[in-house]
Write a protein that holds these residues in place. Sequence first.
Motif, PDB file in Angstrom:
ATOM      1  N   ARG A 292     -12.514  -5.178   3.552  1.00  0.00           N
ATOM      2  CA  ARG A 292     -13.311  -5.792   2.487  1.00  0.00           C
ATOM      3  C   ARG A 292     -12.551  -6.895   1.771  1.00  0.00           C
ATOM      4  NH1 ARG A 292     -14.904  -1.596  -2.150  1.00  0.00           N
ATOM      5  NH2 ARG A 292     -15.753  -3.471  -3.117  1.00  0.00           N
ATOM      6  N   ILE A 293     -11.212  -6.939   1.922  1.00  0.00           N
ATOM      7  CA  ILE A 293     -10.438  -7.950   1.209  1.00  0.00           C
ATOM      8  C   ILE A 293      -9.713  -8.854   2.209  1.00  0.00           C
ATOM      9  CG2 ILE A 293     -10.112  -6.451  -0.785  1.00  0.00           C
ATOM     10  CD1 ILE A 293      -7.246  -6.031   0.131  1.00  0.00           C
ATOM     11  N   LYS A 294      -9.487 -10.061   1.800  1.00  0.00           N
ATOM     12  CA  LYS A 294      -8.787 -11.023   2.640  1.00  0.00           C
ATOM     13  C   LYS A 294      -7.334 -10.585   2.812  1.00  0.00           C
ATOM     14  CE  LYS A 294      -7.853 -15.983   3.086  1.00  0.00           C
ATOM     15  NZ  LYS A 294      -7.987 -17.321   2.439  1.00  0.00           N
ATOM     16  N   GLU A 316       9.640  13.020   4.182  1.00  0.00           N
ATOM     17  CA  GLU A 316      10.548  11.893   3.991  1.00  0.00           C
ATOM     18  C   GLU A 316      10.599  10.973   5.216  1.00  0.00           C
ATOM     19  OE1 GLU A 316      13.211  15.499   5.074  1.00  0.00           O
ATOM     20  OE2 GLU A 316      11.329  15.072   4.006  1.00  0.00           O
ATOM     21  N   ASN A 317      10.139  11.480   6.370  1.00  0.00           N
ATOM     22  CA  ASN A 317      10.116  10.640   7.573  1.00  0.00           C
ATOM     23  C   ASN A 317       9.138   9.473   7.434  1.00  0.00           C
ATOM     24  OD1 ASN A 317      11.957  12.381   8.655  1.00  0.00           O
ATOM     25  ND2 ASN A 317      10.551  13.343  10.120  1.00  0.00           N
ATOM     26  N   SER A 318       8.226   9.554   6.462  1.00  0.00           N
ATOM     27  CA  SER A 318       7.232   8.493   6.276  1.00  0.00           C
ATOM     28  C   SER A 318       7.717   7.370   5.371  1.00  0.00           C
ATOM     29  CB  SER A 318       5.948   9.087   5.683  1.00  0.00           C
ATOM     30  OG  SER A 318       5.354  10.002   6.570  1.00  0.00           O
ATOM     31  N   ILE A 319       8.899   7.491   4.814  1.00  0.00           N
ATOM     32  CA  ILE A 319       9.329   6.524   3.809  1.00  0.00           C
ATOM     33  C   ILE A 319       9.471   5.120   4.381  1.00  0.00           C
ATOM     34  CG2 ILE A 319      11.325   5.849   2.408  1.00  0.00           C
ATOM     35  CD1 ILE A 319      11.450   8.659   1.345  1.00  0.00           C
ATOM     36  N   ASN A 320      10.022   4.980   5.583  1.00  0.00           N
ATOM     37  CA  ASN A 320      10.169   3.643   6.163  1.00  0.00           C
ATOM     38  C   ASN A 320       8.817   2.958   6.311  1.00  0.00           C
ATOM     39  OD1 ASN A 320      12.948   3.781   6.325  1.00  0.00           O
ATOM     40  ND2 ASN A 320      12.955   4.524   8.445  1.00  0.00           N
ATOM     41  N   GLN A 321       7.813   3.715   6.772  1.00  0.00           N
ATOM     42  CA  GLN A 321       6.479   3.136   6.915  1.00  0.00           C
ATOM     43  C   GLN A 321       5.868   2.791   5.558  1.00  0.00           C
ATOM     44  OE1 GLN A 321       5.274   6.523   9.641  1.00  0.00           O
ATOM     45  NE2 GLN A 321       3.964   4.912  10.464  1.00  0.00           N
ATOM     46  N   LEU A 322       6.104   3.624   4.566  1.00  0.00           N
ATOM     47  CA  LEU A 322       5.585   3.355   3.221  1.00  0.00           C
ATOM     48  C   LEU A 322       6.216   2.096   2.631  1.00  0.00           C
ATOM     49  CD1 LEU A 322       5.459   6.997   1.832  1.00  0.00           C
ATOM     50  CD2 LEU A 322       3.496   5.465   2.046  1.00  0.00           C
ATOM     51  N   ILE A 323       7.520   1.924   2.854  1.00  0.00           N
ATOM     52  CA  ILE A 323       8.182   0.725   2.348  1.00  0.00           C
ATOM     53  C   ILE A 323       7.634  -0.526   3.031  1.00  0.00           C
ATOM     54  CG2 ILE A 323      10.390  -0.503   2.305  1.00  0.00           C
ATOM     55  CD1 ILE A 323      11.767   2.201   1.843  1.00  0.00           C
ATOM     56  N   ALA A 324       7.407  -0.434   4.327  1.00  0.00           N
ATOM     57  CA  ALA A 324       6.834  -1.581   5.049  1.00  0.00           C
ATOM     58  C   ALA A 324       5.418  -1.874   4.540  1.00  0.00           C
ATOM     59  CB  ALA A 324       6.806  -1.285   6.549  1.00  0.00           C
ATOM     60  N   LEU A 325       4.647  -0.826   4.281  1.00  0.00           N
ATOM     61  CA  LEU A 325       3.295  -1.001   3.749  1.00  0.00           C
ATOM     62  C   LEU A 325       3.348  -1.625   2.358  1.00  0.00           C
ATOM     63  CD1 LEU A 325       0.234  -0.526   3.948  1.00  0.00           C
ATOM     64  CD2 LEU A 325       0.627   1.806   3.093  1.00  0.00           C
ATOM     65  N   HIS A 326       4.305  -1.208   1.556  1.00  0.00           N
ATOM     66  CA  HIS A 326       4.467  -1.752   0.208  1.00  0.00           C
ATOM     67  C   HIS A 326       4.712  -3.263   0.292  1.00  0.00           C
ATOM     68  CE1 HIS A 326       6.419  -2.590  -3.677  1.00  0.00           C
ATOM     69  NE2 HIS A 326       5.809  -1.502  -4.140  1.00  0.00           N
ATOM     70  N   LYS A 327       5.535  -3.693   1.213  1.00  0.00           N
ATOM     71  CA  LYS A 327       5.833  -5.128   1.357  1.00  0.00           C
ATOM     72  C   LYS A 327       4.578  -5.901   1.776  1.00  0.00           C
ATOM     73  CE  LYS A 327      10.730  -4.490   2.438  1.00  0.00           C
ATOM     74  NZ  LYS A 327      11.796  -4.613   3.475  1.00  0.00           N
ATOM     75  N   THR A 328       3.788  -5.320   2.671  1.00  0.00           N
ATOM     76  CA  THR A 328       2.587  -6.011   3.139  1.00  0.00           C
ATOM     77  C   THR A 328       1.574  -6.179   2.013  1.00  0.00           C
ATOM     78  OG1 THR A 328       2.911  -5.031   5.325  1.00  0.00           O
ATOM     79  CG2 THR A 328       0.759  -6.006   4.871  1.00  0.00           C
ATOM     80  N   ILE A 329       1.368  -5.108   1.236  1.00  0.00           N
ATOM     81  CA  ILE A 329       0.419  -5.187   0.120  1.00  0.00           C
ATOM     82  C   ILE A 329       0.943  -6.132  -0.955  1.00  0.00           C
ATOM     83  CG2 ILE A 329      -0.761  -3.867  -1.690  1.00  0.00           C
ATOM     84  CD1 ILE A 329      -0.661  -1.432   0.169  1.00  0.00           C
ATOM     85  N   SER A 330       2.251  -6.109  -1.200  1.00  0.00           N
ATOM     86  CA  SER A 330       2.845  -6.984  -2.210  1.00  0.00           C
ATOM     87  C   SER A 330       2.645  -8.455  -1.870  1.00  0.00           C
ATOM     88  CB  SER A 330       4.343  -6.704  -2.351  1.00  0.00           C
ATOM     89  OG  SER A 330       4.566  -5.387  -2.809  1.00  0.00           O
ATOM     90  N   ALA A 331       2.518  -8.754  -0.589  1.00  0.00           N
ATOM     91  CA  ALA A 331       2.365 -10.155  -0.163  1.00  0.00           C
ATOM     92  C   ALA A 331       0.963 -10.692  -0.450  1.00  0.00           C
ATOM     93  CB  ALA A 331       2.681 -10.273   1.326  1.00  0.00           C
ATOM     94  N   LEU A 332       0.013  -9.805  -0.779  1.00  0.00           N
ATOM     95  CA  LEU A 332      -1.332 -10.268  -1.107  1.00  0.00           C
ATOM     96  C   LEU A 332      -1.292 -11.021  -2.434  1.00  0.00           C
ATOM     97  CD1 LEU A 332      -3.377  -7.020  -0.289  1.00  0.00           C
ATOM     98  CD2 LEU A 332      -3.264  -9.111   1.098  1.00  0.00           C
ATOM     99  N   PRO A 333      -2.189 -11.973  -2.644  1.00  0.00           N
ATOM    100  CA  PRO A 333      -2.245 -12.660  -3.943  1.00  0.00           C
ATOM    101  C   PRO A 333      -2.431 -11.664  -5.083  1.00  0.00           C
ATOM    102  CG  PRO A 333      -3.604 -13.785  -2.322  1.00  0.00           C
ATOM    103  CD  PRO A 333      -3.161 -12.520  -1.671  1.00  0.00           C
ATOM    104  N   ALA A 334      -1.844 -11.966  -6.229  1.00  0.00           N
ATOM    105  CA  ALA A 334      -1.856 -11.035  -7.360  1.00  0.00           C
ATOM    106  C   ALA A 334      -3.267 -10.687  -7.829  1.00  0.00           C
ATOM    107  CB  ALA A 334      -1.052 -11.606  -8.526  1.00  0.00           C
ATOM    108  N   ARG A 339      -5.200  -4.459  -5.086  1.00  0.00           N
ATOM    109  CA  ARG A 339      -3.768  -4.651  -4.820  1.00  0.00           C
ATOM    110  C   ARG A 339      -2.920  -3.768  -5.730  1.00  0.00           C
ATOM    111  NH1 ARG A 339       0.432  -7.619  -6.974  1.00  0.00           N
ATOM    112  NH2 ARG A 339       2.004  -8.405  -5.486  1.00  0.00           N
ATOM    113  N   LYS A 340      -3.147  -3.851  -7.029  1.00  0.00           N
ATOM    114  CA  LYS A 340      -2.330  -3.082  -7.969  1.00  0.00           C
ATOM    115  C   LYS A 340      -2.533  -1.583  -7.768  1.00  0.00           C
ATOM    116  CE  LYS A 340      -1.202  -2.482 -12.862  1.00  0.00           C
ATOM    117  NZ  LYS A 340      -1.132  -1.005 -12.712  1.00  0.00           N
ATOM    118  N   GLN A 341      -3.788  -1.172  -7.604  1.00  0.00           N
ATOM    119  CA  GLN A 341      -4.056   0.261  -7.428  1.00  0.00           C
ATOM    120  C   GLN A 341      -3.316   0.810  -6.212  1.00  0.00           C
ATOM    121  OE1 GLN A 341      -8.218   1.304  -6.798  1.00  0.00           O
ATOM    122  NE2 GLN A 341      -7.614   3.185  -5.755  1.00  0.00           N
TER     123      GLN A 341
END
Length: 840
Positions: A292-294, A316-334, A339-341
Amino acid sequence: MNKLTSGLLGVWIGGMIAATAQAQAPVATNSTDIYRKMQKLEVLGTVLYFAAHPDDENTKLLAYLAKEKQYKTGYLSLTRGDGGQNLIGNEQGVELGLIRTQELLAARRIDGAEQMFSSAYDFGFSKNSEEALSIWNHDKILSDAVWIIRYYQPDVIITRFPGDARAGHGHHAASAILANEAFTAAADSTRFPEQLKNGLTIWQAKRILWNTFNFGGNNTTSEDQLKIDVGVYNPMLGEGYGEIASESRSQHKSQGFGVAKQRGQSFEYFTTTGGKAPSKELLDEVNTTWSRIKGGEKILPQVTKLVKEYSFERPENSINQLIALHKTISALPATTPYRKQKLDEVEKLIVDCSGLFAEAVTGTGYAVKGQPLKITITANKRNEIPVVLKQVSLNNEWDTVLNSSLAKNLNFSFPYTLQVPVTESVSQPYWLAKPMNKGSFEIGNQQNLAQPENAPAYSAVFTIQIKDLEIKVARPLRYKFTDAVKGEIYEPVTVIEPITVSVAPAATLLNVQPGNEKTAQPVVEVQFKSYVTAEKLPVKIQLLQQDKVLYSKDSAISVAAGNTYTIPVALKDVSEYQQVSGIHAAIVVVQQGKTYTYTQYLRHIAYDHIPDVNYFSESTMKVVSPEIKTVGKKIGYIPGAGDKVPPALEQMGYAVTLLNEADITPANLKQFDAVITGIRAYNVNDFLEYKYATLMQYIQEGGNLIVQYCTNTGIGPVKAKMAPYPLQITNKRVTDENAAVKILLPQHPALNYPNKITAADFEGWIQERSIYHADQLDVHYETLFAMADKNEPETNGSLVIAPYGKGNFVYTGIVFFRELPAAVPGAFRLMANLIALPKH
């Protein structure tokens, strides 16, 4: 230099952390909880449920939407329930609203939804939407509703009630009217354009629906409406949504809404009142995925892989994937929706998967302005994932740079002493910070609507680094202690003044006849509690009406922290006291050329099912000058759900004895001129069933039994027989406190002895006239008053009296429980007459 003086030289620590203030033990997050939170990352739908009061919400539907569908789900209660009755204590008005606010928050912690309020005040039962919208100020509350929709951005809005008489309450109907108006207005840039700043934009929900119902003898459902089974069982939770909903609804304890757990199929029905009607689901044609979002096309496969590869044994094995996901979402426009949620959700998952425990606690519930506050900071990383605690800050001002690698499952703790600034604001609920209007609170900035309660007074922010990601973890400063019975307890920390002040009694009756020593020489007691220690502190003790000083005396007092002091002042020494409507006290302290004036008292409300509640108010003594004649001296009072009638009776000169089950015997009751039951006594005291014969014998032998209102509903049934002759308790009421009162039996003793009751005695009443009238009366009953709300037929069941043997039975729906604490002269005079009803 004494401690108070040194405290007044504190340093300012400002700023607030917008975190949820939860005064319960930290939630233990297990592996299944983490998995479900990961699943929620895949969902981008939002629903807003809209009604009028605490308890109006459909908790089963909320639980289903929040936990089964995993939508972001909110409940907007226009009011905080201030105007209702209280089954667990004697709090009324804003105090009851504070309790019900916390009960709603407790409910939401169970069913998974979020809680919001408007600035509307629950002024009591309203029989039509026109009255409600007029008293609330239609445009003001509509503006609040539009702001919340623009802020929350729901895809679908659901109302609990229709906007007509089927709603059963003026507030209910008004909530639906406002919701449907706000549905349209929120998407119109010309409506409330001042809101379109600071990130808010117009918002058009896909649709608005009415969640039709079948209760109260009113079935508004039909099989041609959208129908959804919300009673499904969730094996991961180990419960169905009927079971979860019952736990949630049972948090409304002040209303006696404890319910049994429900299991099995349960349908909810919906009809569309705006937007495009759905065919199968509430969010039909709403895209609830990342597409639904660009930019969401990059995120969806990451979330899918994260959920698929999750290890319940090793989160804790999921942390690397969560960090990568965090970076991808952070790259979206503010400005990207969700995004924030979703960043917040990912960061909480990273903390959960790391096994991190963090807290900031203190050994006192009060942070005293100008005084030190000892705090303990603790962090514990409970698995193998490397975590560096870089720093800890308090309200973004004080901070400690640590750069410490946390060892596995070892507490990293250190103490800190905060000097609470003299300039710090006390912890007043934001909706009580300013004087309120008749129908609404003055909340200041509408951005306060985003929070159901104040942010915590202080929050510790733990800056941690996991891999190459830095995260800030906020934890509210809480009062932590161990109770010998309840175990470990967490409560809020409240910022308070070093001195709190009150006056007693709440009302002084100047002209009680025949009078007694107390009324002949009335005294106002200035009571103050010190939260500091000081020797020979120079103070000025004042009594005022608003800002006008009526009494002032210089003194020097020595105080010890935690002690309460009482200074009696003869009312005759207070200028113009006979003409004033209210007197309050002030303690004025001058230190090093600065003047500090303390005028408020601290009210503490404690119940086991909610966090402790503290708020500040100005304690006022009301002066009642009209003559009040009394006959008799001794009153037996059987407490009910809780009221403040006994202290008012004592002000009239009566000796009041509270009666429990064992006290209700024929021999003991003989001493009383009257026995009065508290509000809802027959709803909450099962033992009254077995005391019926004893109370009837008391009346037969010449006593007066005065029964204050009881309810007769499925929620609060009458548990015991109360009257000598048949009558029925109804839900008839007169809600207009200024409604005309017609005297039906002008010669009746209750209207003539010892006080002559006239229309003037019904002036100055508050909130309402009477509730839960008696009806279907036996011929033995006499009805004294007829009254009605506008455009309604008169009802005569507000006060009924039946002679029985030598005595009298009285049932009264007249709201003495409101009018006596409010020091309404006519209410005192009428109560005195009921107590003095003559023997036959």
